[in-house]
Enzyme design. Sequence first.
Site, PDB file in Angstrom:
ATOM      1  N   HIS A  69       0.842  -1.209   0.000  1.00 33.28           N
ATOM      2  CA  HIS A  69       0.000   0.000   0.000  1.00 33.28           C
ATOM      3  C   HIS A  69       0.867   1.245   0.000  1.00 33.28           C
ATOM      4  O   HIS A  69       1.946   1.267   0.581  1.00 33.28           O
ATOM      5  CB  HIS A  69      -1.015  -0.007   1.146  1.00 33.28           C
ATOM      6  CG  HIS A  69      -0.457   0.006   2.534  1.00 33.28           C
ATOM      7  ND1 HIS A  69      -0.161   1.175   3.206  1.00 33.28           N
ATOM      8  CD2 HIS A  69      -0.162  -0.991   3.399  1.00 33.28           C
ATOM      9  CE1 HIS A  69       0.280   0.881   4.430  1.00 33.28           C
ATOM     10  NE2 HIS A  69       0.296  -0.420   4.567  1.00 33.28           N
ATOM     11  N   ASP A  71      -0.225   4.393   0.898  1.00 31.65           N
ATOM     12  CA  ASP A  71      -0.535   5.401   1.906  1.00 31.65           C
ATOM     13  C   ASP A  71       0.234   5.097   3.188  1.00 31.65           C
ATOM     14  O   ASP A  71       0.669   3.973   3.424  1.00 31.65           O
ATOM     15  CB  ASP A  71      -2.044   5.448   2.204  1.00 31.65           C
ATOM     16  CG  ASP A  71      -2.594   4.130   2.744  1.00 31.65           C
ATOM     17  OD1 ASP A  71      -2.223   3.073   2.204  1.00 31.65           O
ATOM     18  OD2 ASP A  71      -3.382   4.162   3.706  1.00 31.65           O
ATOM     19  N   ASP A  99       6.167   1.284   6.665  1.00 32.04           N
ATOM     20  CA  ASP A  99       4.826   0.731   6.479  1.00 32.04           C
ATOM     21  C   ASP A  99       4.074   1.705   5.575  1.00 32.04           C
ATOM     22  O   ASP A  99       3.548   2.686   6.046  1.00 32.04           O
ATOM     23  CB  ASP A  99       4.151   0.571   7.846  1.00 32.04           C
ATOM     24  CG  ASP A  99       2.727   0.079   7.762  1.00 32.04           C
ATOM     25  OD1 ASP A  99       2.291  -0.298   6.668  1.00 32.04           O
ATOM     26  OD2 ASP A  99       2.039   0.089   8.807  1.00 32.04           O
ATOM     27  N   GLU A 132      -5.146   2.009   2.614  1.00 33.54           N
ATOM     28  CA  GLU A 132      -5.141   0.732   3.337  1.00 33.54           C
ATOM     29  C   GLU A 132      -5.274   0.970   4.831  1.00 33.54           C
ATOM     30  O   GLU A 132      -5.904   0.198   5.549  1.00 33.54           O
ATOM     31  CB  GLU A 132      -3.853  -0.032   3.027  1.00 33.54           C
ATOM     32  CG  GLU A 132      -3.860  -1.490   3.485  1.00 33.54           C
ATOM     33  CD  GLU A 132      -3.388  -1.706   4.918  1.00 33.54           C
ATOM     34  OE1 GLU A 132      -3.556  -2.812   5.434  1.00 33.54           O
ATOM     35  OE2 GLU A 132      -2.856  -0.739   5.543  1.00 33.54           O
ATOM     36  N   ASP A 156       3.822  -6.333   3.434  1.00 37.81           N
ATOM     37  CA  ASP A 156       3.262  -5.387   4.412  1.00 37.81           C
ATOM     38  C   ASP A 156       3.174  -6.053   5.777  1.00 37.81           C
ATOM     39  O   ASP A 156       2.100  -6.248   6.319  1.00 37.81           O
ATOM     40  CB  ASP A 156       1.871  -4.936   3.943  1.00 37.81           C
ATOM     41  CG  ASP A 156       1.276  -3.878   4.856  1.00 37.81           C
ATOM     42  OD1 ASP A 156       2.020  -3.272   5.650  1.00 37.81           O
ATOM     43  OD2 ASP A 156       0.052  -3.678   4.778  1.00 37.81           O
TER      44      ASP A 156
HETATM   45 ZN   LIG Z   1       0.843  -1.484   6.332  1.00 37.28          ZN
END
Ligand SMILES: [Zn+2]
Length: 361
Positions: A69, A71, A99, A132, A156
Amino acid sequence: MINQERLVHTFLDLVRIDSPSGHEEAIGRELAARLAALGLSGERDTSGNVFGWLEGKQAAGDWLLLCAHMDTVGQDQGITPVLGEGVIRSDGSTILGADDKSGVAVILEVLQVLQEQGLPHRPLEVLFTVEEETHMGRPGRIDLARLRAREGLVLDSGGPIGSFVISAPSQDKLTATVHGRAAHAGSEPEKGINAIRVAAEAIAAMPLGRIDEETVANIGFIQGGTVTNVVPELVTIKGMARSRDDAKLDRQTAAMVQALEEAAARHGATLDIQTERPYHTYRVAGDAPLRRRIEAAARRLGLEPRPTASGGGSDANIFHRAGIESVPLSTGMADVHTKREHIAIADMVACARLLLEIVRW
Ligand SMILES: [Zn+2]
């Protein structure tokens, strides 16, 4: 074959592009351009998710989805990555955004290596998602009909490299509004119904925190009342429960609702309660081909395969629901969602080596 310097450079570049959830326009444009430069037929859906397909001259086997992801959690902007002793951190005033920019950078590096080395590989479907962190389970967030793969890797997750998530929980969200009755608290409090008291009694009666090894629950938001001399009329609370067992989750959410109903009944208050299950649990069987492939690749690299059960959802939950067996892989991200977030360069490189080993034919 993984180029450490290039990988770190890519990661730092991505971290410097602001992309709090809901503000992915700039990073989305950058990633679409990077995929196009790598020869992938990149495109974006109406939500802004970036798709790319790399069949390659040397491709064999079925499509494999690689997802991360784009974002980052919260509202932090102007992230300044700091490098020291082989570890990348923020300057301490924001999250880092490993992340999930570490996942994005690892995928880009592996695509680059495949292209420049002309290695045989699985046909690869790449997906970089938006929102996400905030709206993972929103219906229609990802145009799933575009996806060709039936198996996927979601870059992730954390933990030692070689860790992968074979089970993640369902989540229920609960929003409740307690309607009491306002009254002057000084002259006629007996005419009022104190919504704060009702909410407090309900929350105190709820099973919360760690319920068992695979079930948790939390009330994370409360708002209500106006001033000290008015019996408060309205309180809103929001919470969630998660379990890797849907029957347990059903019981947990029912217990939270029941606590609210009992407290409201004792005081003559009324309730509006909404519950929803935005994402669903999954479990990857021990003999699933993708799992075997991950474990074999890890062993070839001298890494210990570490199947783990997670307490958090990811896009893998969404893909499983759509019939795509998906496994989150650790990129080495650590202390995520905090200002202490960091990632060791050696871990990110090891993750890229593992991903390359998995996708090679
Ligand atoms: Zn994440």
